[in-house]
Scaffold this active site. Sequence first.
Site, PDB file in Angstrom:
ATOM      1  N   ASP A   1      17.722  56.323  59.532  1.00  0.00           N
ATOM      2  CA  ASP A   1      17.813  56.548  58.227  1.00  0.00           C
ATOM      3  C   ASP A   1      17.459  58.180  58.195  1.00  0.00           C
ATOM      4  O   ASP A   1      16.633  58.425  59.080  1.00  0.00           O
ATOM      5  CB  ASP A   1      17.044  55.751  57.116  1.00  0.00           C
TER       6      ASP A   1
ATOM      7  N   THR B   1      27.795  54.605  49.736  1.00  0.00           N
ATOM      8  CA  THR B   1      28.837  55.109  49.587  1.00  0.00           C
ATOM      9  C   THR B   1      29.240  55.293  48.162  1.00  0.00           C
ATOM     10  O   THR B   1      29.966  54.112  47.547  1.00  0.00           O
ATOM     11  CB  THR B   1      29.999  54.121  50.255  1.00  0.00           C
TER      12      THR B   1
ATOM     13  N   THR C   1      30.590  49.110  51.491  1.00  0.00           N
ATOM     14  CA  THR C   1      31.449  48.793  51.767  1.00  0.00           C
ATOM     15  C   THR C   1      32.637  50.300  51.668  1.00  0.00           C
ATOM     16  O   THR C   1      31.989  51.449  51.303  1.00  0.00           O
ATOM     17  CB  THR C   1      31.009  48.033  49.978  1.00  0.00           C
TER      18      THR C   1
ATOM     19  N   LYS D   1      36.662  42.830  49.694  1.00  0.00           N
ATOM     20  CA  LYS D   1      35.412  43.149  49.196  1.00  0.00           C
ATOM     21  C   LYS D   1      35.315  43.480  48.117  1.00  0.00           C
ATOM     22  O   LYS D   1      34.983  43.189  47.239  1.00  0.00           O
ATOM     23  CB  LYS D   1      34.821  44.354  50.399  1.00  0.00           C
TER      24      LYS D   1
ATOM     25  N   ASN E   1      34.202  42.061  44.063  1.00  0.00           N
ATOM     26  CA  ASN E   1      33.148  42.702  43.383  1.00  0.00           C
ATOM     27  C   ASN E   1      33.416  42.859  42.000  1.00  0.00           C
ATOM     28  O   ASN E   1      33.634  42.917  40.708  1.00  0.00           O
ATOM     29  CB  ASN E   1      33.066  43.910  43.804  1.00  0.00           C
TER      30      ASN E   1
ATOM     31  N   CYS F   1      52.674  29.147  26.036  1.00  0.00           N
ATOM     32  CA  CYS F   1      51.498  28.425  25.839  1.00  0.00           C
ATOM     33  C   CYS F   1      50.606  29.839  25.668  1.00  0.00           C
ATOM     34  O   CYS F   1      49.390  30.872  24.984  1.00  0.00           O
ATOM     35  CB  CYS F   1      50.548  27.973  26.709  1.00  0.00           C
TER      36      CYS F   1
ATOM     37  N   LYS G   1      58.661  28.456  35.067  1.00  0.00           N
ATOM     38  CA  LYS G   1      57.762  27.921  35.830  1.00  0.00           C
ATOM     39  C   LYS G   1      59.028  26.644  35.776  1.00  0.00           C
ATOM     40  O   LYS G   1      59.596  26.173  35.220  1.00  0.00           O
ATOM     41  CB  LYS G   1      56.612  27.399  35.695  1.00  0.00           C
TER      42      LYS G   1
ATOM     43  N   ARG H   1      61.080  29.274  26.692  1.00  0.00           N
ATOM     44  CA  ARG H   1      60.168  30.606  25.390  1.00  0.00           C
ATOM     45  C   ARG H   1      59.664  31.434  26.390  1.00  0.00           C
ATOM     46  O   ARG H   1      58.455  31.252  27.200  1.00  0.00           O
ATOM     47  CB  ARG H   1      59.833  29.472  24.355  1.00  0.00           C
TER      48      ARG H   1
END
Length: 438
Positions: free
Chosen positions: A30, A86, A124, A210, A214, A268, A324, A331
Amino acid sequence: MKISIFGLGYVGAVSLACLSRDGHEVIGVDIEPAKLELIKSGKTPVVEEGMVDLMAQVAASGRVTVTTDAQRAVQDSELSLICVGTPSAPNGSQDQGAILRLAVEIGKAIAVKAEPHVLVFRSTLVPGTVEDVLRPIIEEASGKKDGEGFFLCFQPEFLREGSSIRDYDKPPFTVIGANHAYPVERLQALFGHLPCKFLQTSVRSAEMMKYCCNNFHALKITFANETARLCEALGVDPFEVMDLVCQDTQLNISKAYLKPGFAFGGSCLPKDLRATTYLAKIHDLELPMLAGILPSNRQHLDAALNKLLATGKRKIGFIGLSFKTGTDDLRESPLVTLAEQLIGKGVQLSIYDPEVHLASLLGANRSFVEKHLPHIGQMLKAELAQVIAESEVLVLGLADAKVFDVLTEQARPDQVVLDLVNLPNPDRLAATVVGLCW
Ligand SMILES: NC(=O)c1ccc[n+]([C@@H]2O[C@H](COP(=O)([O-])OP(=O)(O)OC[C@H]3O[C@@H](n4cnc5c(N)ncnc54)[C@H](O)[C@@H]3O)[C@@H](O)[C@H]2O)c1
């Protein structure tokens, strides 16, 4: 295994603790010396359940060392996990400053390393970063090629703060985005024992999924919260409602409705969304997510319209018209709206739908189509072959194996097929197949 971990925040520190607990030798890196001092003395740099005891235990094991020297860490390890932050830049973009600087340092270390090094990005990263941004930097700094002198891959991290050690040991799955077998084998050795699926994919898909995870979590929370605000205004118990909603694992908490495709419609969903947003309005409630659904659905329909108009062709054949496959309900069918828009632009349409027969359309269904496609009688054809024969462009809005077979046999090289249903084996068609957004 000898592993170096770059960035000892929540992700990196928990990985360091768990990997050294599992018997690996870990070098923590680090830029903040204070974090390194804490780890060296057996203390945790992040507040997380279980980390105080675990850090004391792994520091005493002698398997953990720390350094600020990135190059030495690469030299002394066979695999690096990159876990630097990030964060958001002020304009909302991803601030990649830390990872870009680190990529140069790691590249320089790889330049002087004899053995191939595995680099696993766990931060990420917006899709394309590993292959388009980081790879060229590392190749230039190292003078070596990805897949030869080093191996790049992306492994999204799924741990949650507050339960990160438990999540490390029991993740929903392990996903590895990689272009070579070697780094996947190494990661299998590290994470293959975890009680979950071990999935390999492309680097870009791993980066993108990823974000998707999220975004989906954020969407679910907001859905529950907007529902709760509406429930409160209506005097309904939101916990009871959401609990009931979650009891349906067939349609609600399931894979249902999570495949990309064409816009939704039918008798619907649009009307009930409209009624919901109207209810919110009369109670002075803002529910921007729910209110945004129909406009977003319209954008999806417009994407199809724009692709069709961009072909510049005037003879378009529709395969499918109902909302569909397997129904004659027209409709609020998005295909009817698409057809209406094309007619408005002067396009000549022919339509085939095995379920739609004008003579048997009744009631609200009939009046809807008569209002939106008054000349539907002239456009509807009894045979698919006729629609294929007389069209320059075909709109595939029907997911039906028989239809796919006819299309495979009869579509011509001079035709374009706009695929709204994710046609299997599009390469078998003589026509050019264009996906809606795939
Ligand atoms: N926090 C989470 O729960 C979580 C979960 C999944 C994924 N992620 C992702 O993982 C990444 C790390 O998240 P975090 O919460 O652990 O971040 P963090 O901010 O807690 O830690 C990042 C660390 O990286 C260090 N760092 C910066 N530049 C460095 C360099 N050149 N070399 C070495 N270290 C450097 C920083 O000093 C800091 O200690 C982010 O991309 C985040 O989006 C986070």
